[in-house]
Scaffold this motif. Sequence first.
Motif, PDB file in Angstrom:
ATOM      1  N   VAL A  73       0.809  -1.228   0.000  1.00 32.16           N
ATOM      2  CA  VAL A  73       0.000   0.000   0.000  1.00 32.16           C
ATOM      3  C   VAL A  73       0.844   1.282   0.000  1.00 32.16           C
ATOM      4  CG1 VAL A  73      -1.995  -1.064   1.110  1.00 32.16           C
ATOM      5  CG2 VAL A  73      -0.188  -0.066   2.526  1.00 32.16           C
ATOM      6  N   ASP A  74       2.129   1.159   0.319  1.00 35.10           N
ATOM      7  CA  ASP A  74       2.915   2.375   0.501  1.00 35.10           C
ATOM      8  C   ASP A  74       3.964   2.587  -0.600  1.00 35.10           C
ATOM      9  OD1 ASP A  74       4.314   0.199   1.253  1.00 35.10           O
ATOM     10  OD2 ASP A  74       4.906   0.937   3.230  1.00 35.10           O
ATOM     11  N   ARG A  75       3.739   2.006  -1.765  1.00 37.35           N
ATOM     12  CA  ARG A  75       4.588   2.270  -2.934  1.00 37.35           C
ATOM     13  C   ARG A  75       3.658   2.503  -4.116  1.00 37.35           C
ATOM     14  NH1 ARG A  75       7.413   2.009   0.837  1.00 37.35           N
ATOM     15  NH2 ARG A  75       9.475   1.042   1.099  1.00 37.35           N
ATOM     16  N   GLU A  76       4.149   3.326  -5.080  1.00 39.73           N
ATOM     17  CA  GLU A  76       3.287   3.697  -6.211  1.00 39.73           C
ATOM     18  C   GLU A  76       3.998   3.493  -7.535  1.00 39.73           C
ATOM     19  OE1 GLU A  76       2.116   7.793  -5.829  1.00 39.73           O
ATOM     20  OE2 GLU A  76       1.476   7.457  -3.751  1.00 39.73           O
ATOM     21  N   VAL A  77       3.219   3.130  -8.530  1.00 35.41           N
ATOM     22  CA  VAL A  77       3.748   3.054  -9.889  1.00 35.41           C
ATOM     23  C   VAL A  77       4.286   4.429 -10.277  1.00 35.41           C
ATOM     24  CG1 VAL A  77       3.085   2.769 -12.328  1.00 35.41           C
ATOM     25  CG2 VAL A  77       2.284   1.127 -10.603  1.00 35.41           C
ATOM     26  N   GLY A  78       5.471   4.434 -10.887  1.00 32.97           N
ATOM     27  CA  GLY A  78       6.072   5.699 -11.335  1.00 32.97           C
ATOM     28  C   GLY A  78       7.144   6.223 -10.381  1.00 32.97           C
ATOM     29  N   GLN A  79       7.174   5.712  -9.131  1.00 28.27           N
ATOM     30  CA  GLN A  79       8.208   6.190  -8.192  1.00 28.27           C
ATOM     31  C   GLN A  79       9.580   5.669  -8.624  1.00 28.27           C
ATOM     32  OE1 GLN A  79       6.564   4.668  -4.444  1.00 28.27           O
ATOM     33  NE2 GLN A  79       6.463   6.779  -3.681  1.00 28.27           N
ATOM     34  N   GLN A  80      10.603   6.521  -8.513  1.00 26.66           N
ATOM     35  CA  GLN A  80      11.960   5.997  -8.698  1.00 26.66           C
ATOM     36  C   GLN A  80      12.458   5.522  -7.335  1.00 26.66           C
ATOM     37  OE1 GLN A  80      15.226   8.345 -10.056  1.00 26.66           O
ATOM     38  NE2 GLN A  80      14.695  10.180  -8.888  1.00 26.66           N
ATOM     39  N   VAL A  81      13.101   4.359  -7.358  1.00 34.65           N
ATOM     40  CA  VAL A  81      13.511   3.737  -6.098  1.00 34.65           C
ATOM     41  C   VAL A  81      14.944   3.222  -6.182  1.00 34.65           C
ATOM     42  CG1 VAL A  81      11.206   3.014  -5.307  1.00 34.65           C
ATOM     43  CG2 VAL A  81      12.515   1.500  -6.820  1.00 34.65           C
ATOM     44  N   ALA A  82      15.585   3.170  -5.016  1.00 31.08           N
ATOM     45  CA  ALA A  82      16.839   2.447  -4.866  1.00 31.08           C
ATOM     46  C   ALA A  82      16.503   1.155  -4.129  1.00 31.08           C
ATOM     47  CB  ALA A  82      17.837   3.272  -4.066  1.00 31.08           C
ATOM     48  N   ILE A  83      17.119   0.076  -4.556  1.00 30.83           N
ATOM     49  CA  ILE A  83      16.851  -1.228  -3.941  1.00 30.83           C
ATOM     50  C   ILE A  83      17.903  -1.499  -2.868  1.00 30.83           C
ATOM     51  CG2 ILE A  83      16.749  -3.720  -4.375  1.00 30.83           C
ATOM     52  CD1 ILE A  83      15.873  -2.839  -7.332  1.00 30.83           C
ATOM     53  N   GLU A  84      17.432  -1.802  -1.655  1.00 32.99           N
ATOM     54  CA  GLU A  84      18.333  -2.179  -0.556  1.00 32.99           C
ATOM     55  C   GLU A  84      18.555  -3.682  -0.697  1.00 32.99           C
ATOM     56  OE1 GLU A  84      16.880  -1.108   3.344  1.00 32.99           O
ATOM     57  OE2 GLU A  84      18.548  -2.121   4.333  1.00 32.99           O
ATOM     58  N   PRO A  85      19.742  -4.104  -1.152  1.00 34.56           N
ATOM     59  CA  PRO A  85      19.890  -5.487  -1.608  1.00 34.56           C
ATOM     60  C   PRO A  85      20.301  -6.481  -0.523  1.00 34.56           C
ATOM     61  CG  PRO A  85      21.848  -4.269  -2.167  1.00 34.56           C
ATOM     62  CD  PRO A  85      20.965  -3.309  -1.414  1.00 34.56           C
ATOM     63  N   ASN A  86      19.909  -6.228   0.701  1.00 31.73           N
ATOM     64  CA  ASN A  86      20.151  -7.177   1.785  1.00 31.73           C
ATOM     65  C   ASN A  86      18.849  -7.342   2.537  1.00 31.73           C
ATOM     66  OD1 ASN A  86      23.166  -7.980   2.106  1.00 31.73           O
ATOM     67  ND2 ASN A  86      23.185  -5.824   1.494  1.00 31.73           N
ATOM     68  N   TYR A  87      18.229  -8.523   2.351  1.00 26.18           N
ATOM     69  CA  TYR A  87      16.907  -8.754   2.909  1.00 26.18           C
ATOM     70  C   TYR A  87      17.066  -9.472   4.256  1.00 26.18           C
ATOM     71  CZ  TYR A  87      15.670  -8.171  -2.085  1.00 26.18           C
ATOM     72  OH  TYR A  87      15.539  -7.728  -3.372  1.00 26.18           O
ATOM     73  N   CYS A  88      16.931  -8.697   5.336  1.00 28.76           N
ATOM     74  CA  CYS A  88      17.038  -9.293   6.667  1.00 28.76           C
ATOM     75  C   CYS A  88      15.723  -9.995   7.001  1.00 28.76           C
ATOM     76  CB  CYS A  88      17.370  -8.214   7.688  1.00 28.76           C
ATOM     77  SG  CYS A  88      16.167  -6.882   7.707  1.00 28.76           S
ATOM     78  N   CYS A  89      15.739 -10.845   8.058  1.00 29.34           N
ATOM     79  CA  CYS A  89      14.572 -11.713   8.307  1.00 29.34           C
ATOM     80  C   CYS A  89      13.493 -11.053   9.157  1.00 29.34           C
ATOM     81  CB  CYS A  89      15.037 -13.016   8.954  1.00 29.34           C
ATOM     82  SG  CYS A  89      15.408 -12.877  10.727  1.00 29.34           S
ATOM     83  N   PHE A  90      13.824 -10.047   9.928  1.00 29.07           N
ATOM     84  CA  PHE A  90      12.914  -9.317  10.832  1.00 29.07           C
ATOM     85  C   PHE A  90      12.450 -10.142  12.040  1.00 29.07           C
ATOM     86  CE2 PHE A  90      12.065  -6.989   6.787  1.00 29.07           C
ATOM     87  CZ  PHE A  90      12.547  -5.758   7.183  1.00 29.07           C
ATOM     88  N   THR A  91      12.895 -11.395  12.176  1.00 33.55           N
ATOM     89  CA  THR A  91      12.390 -12.216  13.283  1.00 33.55           C
ATOM     90  C   THR A  91      13.488 -12.622  14.276  1.00 33.55           C
ATOM     91  OG1 THR A  91      12.680 -14.241  11.991  1.00 33.55           O
ATOM     92  CG2 THR A  91      10.523 -13.189  11.872  1.00 33.55           C
ATOM     93  N   CYS A  92      14.757 -12.496  13.899  1.00 37.84           N
ATOM     94  CA  CYS A  92      15.832 -12.954  14.791  1.00 37.84           C
ATOM     95  C   CYS A  92      16.157 -11.885  15.841  1.00 37.84           C
ATOM     96  CB  CYS A  92      17.073 -13.312  13.983  1.00 37.84           C
ATOM     97  SG  CYS A  92      17.946 -11.870  13.314  1.00 37.84           S
ATOM     98  N   GLU A  93      17.040 -12.249  16.766  1.00 33.34           N
ATOM     99  CA  GLU A  93      17.404 -11.331  17.842  1.00 33.34           C
ATOM    100  C   GLU A  93      18.086 -10.068  17.300  1.00 33.34           C
ATOM    101  OE1 GLU A  93      19.371 -13.405  21.058  1.00 33.34           O
ATOM    102  OE2 GLU A  93      20.136 -11.495  21.827  1.00 33.34           O
TER     103      GLU A  93
END
Length: 327
Positions: A73-93
């Motif tokens: 819901v918080d991204r839109e077609v047409g926006q220019q973006v930089a990709i953060e290429p390290n996907y952390c798990c959000f669940t570990c300590e």
Amino acid sequence: MKAAALIAPETIEIIDIPEPHCGPDEVLVRVTAVGLCGTDSAVVRGSRPVPNMPWVLGHEGVGEIVAVGSRTVDREVGQQVAIEPNYCCFTCEACGDGFTSGCPSRDAVGLTSPGLLAEYVAVPAIFTHPAADHVNICDLVCVEPLTVARAAVRRSGVRSGQRCLVVGTGSQGLFVCQSLLAEGITPHVREPHTGRRELALVLGAVPATDGEPFDHIFETSGATGALETALGTLVPGGKATLVGMNAGPLDISTHAVVSRQLSLSGSLIYDHPHDFADTIAALEKKSVEPHRVLQARYPLEAAAEAFAAVVDTPGKCWISLNDPAGQ
Ligand SMILES: [Zn+2]
Ligand SMILES: [Zn+2]
């Protein structure tokens, strides 16, 4: 669609692969530019083995959102973006502590999941960072390595007035120089490659002189000999922040560390999401101009040539995609 892939060690080809499907929590990005760095060179050489081949290369990617997943819901077609290429798990300590760079399950784009050198990529929406339209593509494509540099400077605790040495002025060293200059600190540099050293001076660094003492060093070359020499220049209580990596042992005695009360810290990538967001904000304010580090631009078709050029080109090599006018 076209992608640049490693098909065997040292062999890069442009291959045809299916366009990716955009999952519910993803966005589809039309890739416009990808920067190349030493990590990519290590993948191409085979010293950083990849899970399978053909393997799509590249991790410093930017582009334009062309489709948004059903739950996003918080991204839109047409926006220019930089990709953060390290996907952390959000669940570990580590993730729970905000120390996402320490996440043991982190997925690294281009290393453990396929890279970004393709016409389109599907990316978790949360790892795309929108930038204002006025941010130039040549600045935006530098966001990832610049964020590595800015995170190293942030974590180092260096203060204005301290004497700083940057060891190595490959593109990572140049971004560290720019990050220090943005904090009002003039970096001193040590770099054997004439073109790279001169580029650092153009950006505002000054050459280090023999015997000059430093409060803080930033090691970006990954050369152990260069680090050992630089450690010898630290004042008592001095600090070294290590960004470059090398699997070889470091020849320094505990006596040298303890008696001179030195601190050695590693700085790995950046922490999600604030480091990336902070760099994008700096680009929007134009408080740093990383495009000055970009030197050699290639079209996707010349990917093999571009990767070969990384080894010896002062500044950064990058690939421009989906931009017929610019090629
Ligand atoms: Zn990189
Ligand atoms: Zn984690």
